[in-house]
Structure formats: C-alpha cells, structure tokens
Design an enzyme around this catalytic site. Structure first.
Site, short mmCIF file in Angstrom:
data_model
loop_
_atom_site.label_atom_id
_atom_site.label_comp_id
_atom_site.label_asym_id
_atom_site.label_seq_id
_atom_site.Cartn_x
_atom_site.Cartn_y
_atom_site.Cartn_z
N GLY A 55 -1.61 -3.33 4.95
CA GLY A 55 -2.73 -4.20 4.56
C GLY A 55 -2.47 -5.62 5.04
N TYR A 81 2.64 14.67 4.16
CA TYR A 81 1.56 13.79 3.69
C TYR A 81 0.58 14.59 2.85
CZ TYR A 81 -2.38 10.51 4.00
OH TYR A 81 -3.42 9.66 3.72
#
Ligand code: UDP
Length: 344
Positions: A60, A171
């Site tokens: 981010g 994942y």
C-alpha cells in the site's frame, strides 16, 4: 466481550443500519492504503463515514490516500501487531479487513511471510472483532477455488488444489483458512461477511501487489516493450473494474441479509490473456510486440497456473442487487487515463 448483539444482527455498536438507511459509522479499513482498499476508503468517505486505515505500507502507499488525509486517519502498522489491531478494532464500529499479502508473484517469491500475514494477521483481526463484537467484512479471493473445472464457480462449490510443493496454492489455502475462521465466528453469532474478488483492476493497480497482469501489460505497452504473455495466452480471467469491486464490497457490508454469507464479486466476461494483451495494446495505441513467455522465466520452476476463473454472481445479484456494470473497454480506458497521468 463488550456488547453482545442483543439488539439485532444489523447493528454496529449503537448505530442502526438498514438496507435503505446508512447512518455514518466509524470504520476501520485494514489494508486501506492498498489498491482496492484505497478505493473503498474513497467510497466510504463519500458516503459520509469516518475512516481509519491500518496499513503497513508494504504494498500500500500513503499517496493512494492523498486528498483524503484530512478525513482519514492512517495508522502505519501491521495486522501482525495484535496490540495495534486490538486498539483500532475497539475504536471502530465496523471493520473491513483487506490487509493481506497479495499477488501471485509476491506469494511465490515470499511464501513464508505471505502465509503468516494472511493467516496470523486475519486471526488477530477476527479475534479482536469477536472480543469487541464488531461486524467484519473479510476480503477473500477467487483463488480459493484453485484449479476447479466447474464453471461458473459458485460460492459453495468444491475447491480443487494442487500439491503443497507448489507455493501458489498456499495463497488459496491461507485465504480459505481466513474464510473458515470468519465462518466459525459467524457460528458464534458474530456478524461477518466474506467477498471473493475476481481479478479487480483499475487506477492504482500495482505490479508489485495486486493486479499484476493488467499492470504489467500497461507498463510494457506504454514503454513500447514486448507484452509478456505467459504460455499460449489461452488461459482466461474475468477482469472486474475496481468501482464494481468496491460497490459490491459496500453492499455486502451494509446489507443485513448478507451476514454470514460468502459472495463472488466479479465480471462474468471471460477474457483470454492474449486477448487482454491485444486490447491493452490497442487502447494505448502501442506497437509493442506480443512476446510469448514461459511461466518459468517469471515465476521460477514448478509453477502451476489456473486455466480459467469465471464467477457465478447470482447470489450477489439476488441478495445485494449487485451486478458488474463497467465493460472491460471502459475500465481499461479509465485505467490508462490514470496511468498516463501518473506515469508520464
Ligand atoms: N500473466 C501474463 N503475463 C504477465 C503477468 C501475468 O501472461 O506479465 C498471466 C498469468 O500467468 C496468469 C494471468 O496472466 O495466467 C493472470 O495473472 P495475475 O498474476 O494477474 O493474476 P491471477 O489471476 O493468476 O491471480
């Protein structure tokens, strides 16, 4: 535990929410500086909510929240830090949990940290939500379906995964654990909702994080470099413009009937990767060549791809009244406009 849900399932603390009236609430967005998270923060601010963001700025970026920092409080911290999570959850009335290690390349490059972030981090967030009795939306992924061959994919379908020696599947496994945990808390009456994103793309996509194929092709096409299409390019995805992704996320969080459920949020238009490459070339006006590239050269040895991924969105249509509305051509045009503005 503070405040059991004695006053009904569609209540955030003292603030009642119905599907027709949304009263401003104090919202925590984990991963709110990320690609999808920051668009969600925009939408929450525009709807009048008070937003705090918990993000460790690994993928981010604070600049994703530029222009919002007067209204949004950004806490630079990790969901692995149970103390910060506890404080932030306690201060919120509603939690959107988007913080995660995302992007297949990232997972394959750093499987251990990805796994720990995606399991322990979510455990911290959910446990704090349970202790403080906060409604929580958990962002999951279409990757949980793995390599199933049943299409379209419905939320309650079986998952089909490969060997544990293939890091890619870690994942899917970690996100499935997150979903199991959220559903286990739901069995204890905690209000939760889960959304599974299908290949979201749009402004702020990042090659290092989410949205790698669209970001890769955009960078390559605008730089006049070859577009690296893995394999023969016949593998396909359903690319979903971020405004649709975020609208579905908001509806899932604010629709009382959605509680306890999992929702696919994805476009139903299936696009082969080769076609995506051609479309991006055309939209950018690029004469970059298309370069068939081996999976191995990008992901390293032993990689396994998902051949197709197509959502059944009937549950989202029926319960959330949600439908993807932005065509791939329009979404790419908007994304390219942003790309050109920000990358020169
Ligand atoms: N891909 C590609 N070239 C790139 C990056 C990705 O052909 O430069 C392919 C990748 O192998 C996969 C598809 O595009 O078949 C989507 O990849 P992405 O990492 O965007 O997301 P996934 O849907 O696999 O999670």
């Amino acid at each position: 535990m503070t405040g059991e849900p004695t006053d009904g399932p569609c209540t955030f603390g003292a603030v009642a929410v119905t599907s027709s009236t949304i009263v401003p609430v104090r919202v925590l967005v984990t991963g709110g500086a990320g690609y999808i998270g920051s668009h969600l923060v925009d939408a929450l601010c525009e709807a009048g909510h008070e937003v705090r963001v918990l993000d460790n700025l690994s993928t981010g970026k604070a600049e994703n929240l530029a222009g919002r920092l007067d209204r949004v409080h950004l806490v630079n911290g990790s969901i692995l830090d149970a103390e910060i999570v506890e404080q932030e959850v306690a201060a919120a009335q509603l939690v959107f949990h988007l913080a995660a290690a995302v992007g297949v390349r990232h997972i394959v490059d750093d499987p251990l940290n990805s796994l720990l972030t995606n399991t322990r981090g979510t455990e911290n967030v959910l446990a704090a939500c349970f202790r403080h009795w906060r409604k929580v939306l958990v962002a999951s992924t279409s990757e949980v379906y793995g390599k199933t061959s049943k299409f379209p994919m419905s939320e309650d379908d079986d998952r089909v995964l490969g060997s544990t020696s293939v890091h890619r599947w870690s994942y899917s496994t970690a996100k499935a654990i997150d979903e199991h945990l959220a559903l286990a808390y739901a069995a204890k009456q905690l209000p939760i909702v889960i959304v599974r994103y299908f290949n979201s793309y749009g402004p702020r996509i990042d090659e290092r994080g989410y949205g790698s194929v669209v970001a890769n092709f955009l960078r390559q096409a605008t730089a006049g470099e070859p577009l690296t299409v893995h394999g023969d390019g016949s593998q396909s995805r359903c690319f979903t413009y971020v405004d649709d992704t975020v609208r579905g996320t908001m509806l899932a969080a604010f629709t009382p009937e959605a509680e306890g459920l999992v929702f696919n949020l994805g476009s139903t238009r299936e696009t082969p990767i080769l076609e995506l490459a051609e479309l991006i070339k055309q939209s950018v006006g690029s004469d970059s060549p298309i370069a068939p590239t081996s999976y191995e050269s990008y992901y390293g040895p032993g990689f396994e791809d998902t051949r197709r991924r197509v959502p059944d969105v009937s549950r989202a249509r029926e319960i959330l009244d949600w439908e993807p509305t932005i065509t791939l051509e329009d979404g790419l045009a908007r994304t390219i406009e942003w790309w050109v503005k920000t990358h020169g």
